[in-house]
Design a protein around this motif. Structure first.
Motif, PDB file in Angstrom:
ATOM      1  N   GLY A 118     -11.225 -28.464   4.467  1.00  0.00           N
ATOM      2  CA  GLY A 118      -9.959 -29.084   4.079  1.00  0.00           C
ATOM      3  C   GLY A 118      -9.834 -30.463   4.691  1.00  0.00           C
ATOM      4  N   LEU A 119      -8.682 -31.061   4.500  1.00  0.00           N
ATOM      5  CA  LEU A 119      -8.459 -32.412   5.000  1.00  0.00           C
ATOM      6  C   LEU A 119      -7.927 -32.378   6.421  1.00  0.00           C
ATOM      7  N   GLU A 120      -8.477 -33.242   7.233  1.00  0.00           N
ATOM      8  CA  GLU A 120      -8.084 -33.352   8.640  1.00  0.00           C
ATOM      9  C   GLU A 120      -7.367 -34.689   8.827  1.00  0.00           C
ATOM     10  N   PHE A 121      -6.150 -34.633   9.304  1.00  0.00           N
ATOM     11  CA  PHE A 121      -5.359 -35.847   9.476  1.00  0.00           C
ATOM     12  C   PHE A 121      -5.899 -36.699  10.617  1.00  0.00           C
ATOM     13  N   LEU A 122      -5.965 -38.000  10.387  1.00  0.00           N
ATOM     14  CA  LEU A 122      -6.429 -38.912  11.425  1.00  0.00           C
ATOM     15  C   LEU A 122      -5.296 -39.762  11.985  1.00  0.00           C
ATOM     16  N   LYS A 178      -1.295 -41.913  17.383  1.00  0.00           N
ATOM     17  CA  LYS A 178      -2.731 -42.045  17.117  1.00  0.00           C
ATOM     18  C   LYS A 178      -3.499 -40.829  17.627  1.00  0.00           C
ATOM     19  N   SER A 179      -2.796 -39.749  17.935  1.00  0.00           N
ATOM     20  CA  SER A 179      -3.455 -38.614  18.578  1.00  0.00           C
ATOM     21  C   SER A 179      -4.391 -37.866  17.650  1.00  0.00           C
ATOM     22  N   GLY A 180      -4.284 -38.085  16.326  1.00  0.00           N
ATOM     23  CA  GLY A 180      -5.183 -37.425  15.395  1.00  0.00           C
ATOM     24  C   GLY A 180      -6.564 -38.031  15.335  1.00  0.00           C
ATOM     25  N   LEU A 181      -6.710 -39.231  15.873  1.00  0.00           N
ATOM     26  CA  LEU A 181      -8.036 -39.853  15.876  1.00  0.00           C
ATOM     27  C   LEU A 181      -8.968 -39.049  16.775  1.00  0.00           C
ATOM     28  N   PRO A 182     -10.176 -38.702  16.279  1.00  0.00           N
ATOM     29  CA  PRO A 182     -11.035 -37.770  17.015  1.00  0.00           C
ATOM     30  C   PRO A 182     -11.605 -38.315  18.315  1.00  0.00           C
ATOM     31  N   SER A 183     -11.738 -39.621  18.426  1.00  0.00           N
ATOM     32  CA  SER A 183     -12.266 -40.188  19.675  1.00  0.00           C
ATOM     33  C   SER A 183     -11.884 -41.657  19.746  1.00  0.00           C
ATOM     34  N   ASP A 184     -12.151 -42.267  20.892  1.00  0.00           N
ATOM     35  CA  ASP A 184     -11.815 -43.696  21.031  1.00  0.00           C
ATOM     36  C   ASP A 184     -12.774 -44.588  20.246  1.00  0.00           C
ATOM     37  N   ARG A 185     -13.745 -43.972  19.578  1.00  0.00           N
ATOM     38  CA  ARG A 185     -14.601 -44.779  18.699  1.00  0.00           C
ATOM     39  C   ARG A 185     -13.895 -45.100  17.386  1.00  0.00           C
ATOM     40  N   PHE A 186     -12.826 -44.390  17.116  1.00  0.00           N
ATOM     41  CA  PHE A 186     -12.072 -44.574  15.879  1.00  0.00           C
ATOM     42  C   PHE A 186     -10.848 -45.447  16.147  1.00  0.00           C
ATOM     43  N   SER A 187     -10.630 -46.398  15.266  1.00  0.00           N
ATOM     44  CA  SER A 187      -9.418 -47.215  15.348  1.00  0.00           C
ATOM     45  C   SER A 187      -9.008 -47.599  13.934  1.00  0.00           C
ATOM     46  N   ALA A 188      -7.751 -47.950  13.785  1.00  0.00           N
ATOM     47  CA  ALA A 188      -7.261 -48.338  12.462  1.00  0.00           C
ATOM     48  C   ALA A 188      -6.190 -49.393  12.636  1.00  0.00           C
ATOM     49  N   GLU A 189      -6.094 -50.240  11.634  1.00  0.00           N
ATOM     50  CA  GLU A 189      -5.029 -51.231  11.632  1.00  0.00           C
ATOM     51  C   GLU A 189      -4.544 -51.431  10.207  1.00  0.00           C
ATOM     52  N   ARG A 190      -3.337 -51.964  10.139  1.00  0.00           N
ATOM     53  CA  ARG A 190      -2.749 -52.269   8.837  1.00  0.00           C
ATOM     54  C   ARG A 190      -2.010 -53.593   8.964  1.00  0.00           C
ATOM     55  N   GLN A 228       5.098 -36.172  11.977  1.00  0.00           N
ATOM     56  CA  GLN A 228       4.840 -37.607  12.067  1.00  0.00           C
ATOM     57  C   GLN A 228       4.541 -38.206  10.710  1.00  0.00           C
ATOM     58  N   GLY A 229       4.541 -37.402   9.691  1.00  0.00           N
ATOM     59  CA  GLY A 229       4.368 -37.940   8.352  1.00  0.00           C
ATOM     60  C   GLY A 229       3.183 -37.365   7.610  1.00  0.00           C
TER      61      GLY A 229
END
Lengths: 116, 115
Positions: A42-46, A57-69, B100-101
């Motif tokens: 299934g889908l895992e929220f990031l 940002k707690s859904g990110l699996p590790s500090d190797r992952f980052s996102a911006e908008r 959280q959405g």
């Protein structure tokens, strides 16, 4: 555009390299979400954005992952020093807002990431 | 924590017959929503139907209906008059007012429609 778009559609990379995945949400949608789908799962929220901010940002699996908008539109998910376990389809979704209990999310076609 | 359980990894149905896909959820919240998405082999996620926790009537959308039993915390999807194009993965998901959405998804059920 008419729907959520993602690029690239496929990405093959070598272990240890960095990758950037892009998502263009539906115009006017303030909320944007990143999910990961491993093969047969299934889908895992990031992470999600309301506007340009990411409240959690707690859904990110590790500090190797980052996102911006930026500009309440395009979002980029970056994975540094990729590992084989990062291989998955990365799906982006957007919705008008993240408030309330009705939250129809419109999904993009996904980016299939393969780490060799 | 919110949780979605789909106990049927795979289902078969004969074309033109009805099929029920099971979904149970675990939440202590009073306000939440339940969604079903279809994922064909092409990989896109297609929204099918929504049920709000305060909606008293079961949701229907064309051939899709949601059998919502709040006391049992179940939200089964019923597809009537199955078509070959219904063959796909089906995911149940929940979204609750205090979240959280994000949507929380089950593991999915693979439906195969036989001619």
């Amino acid at each position: 555009g008419a729907g959520v778009s993602q690029s690239p559609s496929n990405k093959v990379t070598e272990k240890g390299k960095d990758v950037e995945l892009r998502c263009d949400p539906i115009s006017g949608h303030t909320a944007l979400y990143w999910y990961r789908q491993r093969l047969g799962q299934g889908l895992e929220f990031l992470i999600y954005f309301q506007g340009n901010s990411a409240p959690d940002k707690s859904g990110l699996p590790s500090d190797r992952f980052s996102a911006e908008r930026t500009g309440e539109s395009v979002s980029t998910l970056t994975i540094q020093r990729t590992q084989q376990e990062d291989s998955a389809v990365y799906l982006c979704a957007s919705s008008l807002t993240s408030g309330g209990v009705y939250n129809e999310q419109f999904f993009g076609p996904g980016t299939r990431l393969t780490v060799l | 924590a919110q949780k979605i359980t789909q106990t049927q990894p795979g289902m078969f149905v004969q074309e033109k017959e009805a099929v029920t896909l099971d979904c149970t959820y675990d939440t202590s919240d009073q306000s939440y929503g339940l969604f079903w998405y279809k994922q064909p082999s092409s990989g896109e996620m297609i929204f099918l139907i929504y049920q709000g926790s305060y909606d008293e009537q079961n949701a229907t959308e064309g051939r899709y209906s949601l059998n919502f039993q709040k006391a049992r915390k179940s939200a089964n999807l019923v597809i009537s008059a199955s078509q070959l194009g219904d063959s796909a993965m089906y995911f149940c998901a929940t979204y609750y007012g205090g979240s959280q959405g994000n949507l929380i998804f089950g593991k999915g059920t693979k439906l195969s429609v036989k001619p």
